[in-house]
Scaffold this active site. Structure first.
Site: not given
Ligand code: FNR
Length: 439
Positions: A103, A154, A189, A332, A366
């Site tokens: 996002g 969501y 966070r 996540h 992921d």
């Molecule tokens: C996310 N992730 C996430 N997941 C989701 O289902 N909806 C979302 O809107 C978001 N938004 C989001 C924002 C940011 C800034 C990050 C970094 C992550 C989680 C994303 O889908 C995924 O699970 C993680 O980014 C995986 O971890 P790594 O490999 O990026 O560390």
């Protein structure tokens, strides 16, 4: 003459350009990639993307978990023709990569999800569109121009809004619905908390909502309610102390006005942008969600449903029993639960649970994928495909759609070479017996 294969072609292009003094747009090394992005992004933007929950132990564990596996290459296997393709829900994907839903990409680049779409499309990688995107899903889908996409949901506390989002995702051509289950509440966070920064409170990352007819109705109802309350005698303006505007408050007002549909100038004096933020914060999640709610989602859509955030084998079994079409192992990126099990450490038990239950449902993974060998390891441990999260955001921050394309291209190339060098001609060869535990 046999073709070079993807990995060697990319390698040759990079070295060829290097001979003319050109360097890659984005670093190929993930640590250097993050460091470069940090230098270009705002403090708030980088904190939001890089930050994780609490002590950030989960994010560290996600990455460290890969170091506990080693690859054992096999020799004298003809790998001149390599196939990194995989089928998911009836569509052939050229690589096992997906763009994980992320996002508020406006924090990384002005063109946000649209630049991401162009980059993903260029590399034929399916984009999972986030419910917290900075751009309405219809615009993202039209920028993708036929390149495949899934929609991440969501589950809001407003049933009509859920139905509307799902219907829109279907209508704009999303091929699967990914329901993220780990975000009933936003994780604790510290990087964001210490900056006092929540993008949604500034109207960022709520474009799926402000473009939604059901949500717009809710906002209009709120504005009407607030106007009625204000005009009631006991609440007259004279009796309400007016807070003094600060520079930060003006910045927030500007941000809300810029991010709301319509002209920023008109939005500055309108009630809707603030009411939209308030409504979003009220309806964002449904902490009361349980397994009993899944049949209702099934009734809403004929799309394949993938549950994201599964880490326990019992939850994976329940998902299979509930007739879900895919399992998405993820924590996540460590943003939700501090000191959570690393996603990679959770993967083998989830895979065993799903396969032992007789299900061939795809298992997406992921959280911590940073290089081609990480993709290889997750696939060898039973993942069907993997989501690329933060690295694509850093590519976006550094060089827009070209940066995204280059990050995805590099991962594809590295995986292709890793397969070639370990004696794997196709993903079917990438099995657990190519791995061993690090001593
Ligand atoms: C996310 N992730 C996430 N997941 C989701 O289902 N909806 C979302 O809107 C978001 N938004 C989001 C924002 C940011 C800034 C990050 C970094 C992550 C989680 C994303 O889908 C995924 O699970 C993680 O980014 C995986 O971890 P790594 O490999 O990026 O560390």
């Amino acid at each position: 003459m046999p073709s070079l294969g993807f990995g060697r072609t990319v390698q040759s292009a990079i070295y060829g350009a290097g001979a003319f003094g050109h360097r890659p747009l984005v670093p190929t090394d993930s640590t250097a990639l993050e460091a470069a992005a940090r230098r270009t992004m705002s403090r708030n933007g980088f904190g939001y993307v890089a930050g994780s929950a609490g002590s950030e132990a989960t994010a560290r564990a996600n990455v460290a978990a890969f170091d506990r596996w080693q690859v054992v290459p096999r020799m004298l296997v003809d790998t001149t023709a390599r196939d990194t393709g995989v089928e998911l829900f009836g569509r052939r994907h050229e690589s096992p990569l997906l763009v994980a839903p992320v996002g508020v990409l406006s924090m990384a680049h002005d063109e946000a999800d649209l630049a991401l779409a162009r980059g993903a499309r260029q590399q034929h990688v399916t984009q999972i569109i986030s419910t917290q995107a900075s751009v309405p899903m219809e615009e993202i889908a039209s920028t993708l121009r036929g390149s495949s996409h899934w929609y991440q949901l969501y589950w809001s506390s407003d049933d009509d809004l859920v139905a509307s989002l799902v219907a829109r995702a279907e209508a704009c051509g999303s091929e699967a619905l990914v329901v993220t289950l780990d975000t009933a509440y936003l994780g604790w966070r510290p990087r964001d908390l210490d900056l006092g920064h929540l993008p949604f409170a500034r109207g960022e990352g709520i474009a799926q909502y402000t473009s939604d007819p059901v949500f717009q109705r809710r906002v209009a109802e709120r504005v009407a309610r607030q106007s009625a309350e204000r005009s009631s005698p006991s609440n007259s303006a004279e009796t309400q102390p007016r807070p003094r505007p600060t520079a930060a408050a003006i910045g927030t007002l500007l941000s809300m006005s810029r991010n709301h549909p319509g002209r920023t100038r008109d939005n500055l004096t309108a009630k809707e942008p603030r009411a939209a933020v308030e409504t979003f914060l009220e309806v964002f999640s449904r902490p009361s969600l349980t397994w009993d709610d899944l049949p209702r989602l099934r009734e809403l859509t004929s799309l394949p449903i993938v549950l994201k955030g599964i880490l326990h084998p019992d939850d994976a079994r329940r998902a299979v029993d509930a007739g879900m079409d895919g399992i998405y192992v993820s924590n996540h990126g460590g943003r939700q639960v501090d000191r959570s099990v690393a996603a990679l450490d959770a993967l083998p038990d989830v895979v065993a649970a799903v396969r032992d239950a007789g299900s061939s449902a795809p298992i997406i993974f992921d959280s911590g994928i940073r290089c081609g060998a990480d993709v290889f390891t997750a696939l060898a441990l039973g993942a069907t495909a993997v989501g690329i999260g933060r690295p694509h955001v850093y590519g976006l921050a550094l060089a827009g759609s070209d940066g995204v394309a280059e990050v995805l291209r590099n991962l594809r190339a590295e995986l292709d070479l890793q397969m070639g060098l370990t004696g794997c001609a196709s993903l079917a060869d990438v099995t657990v017996d190519r791995l061993r535990r690090a001593p």
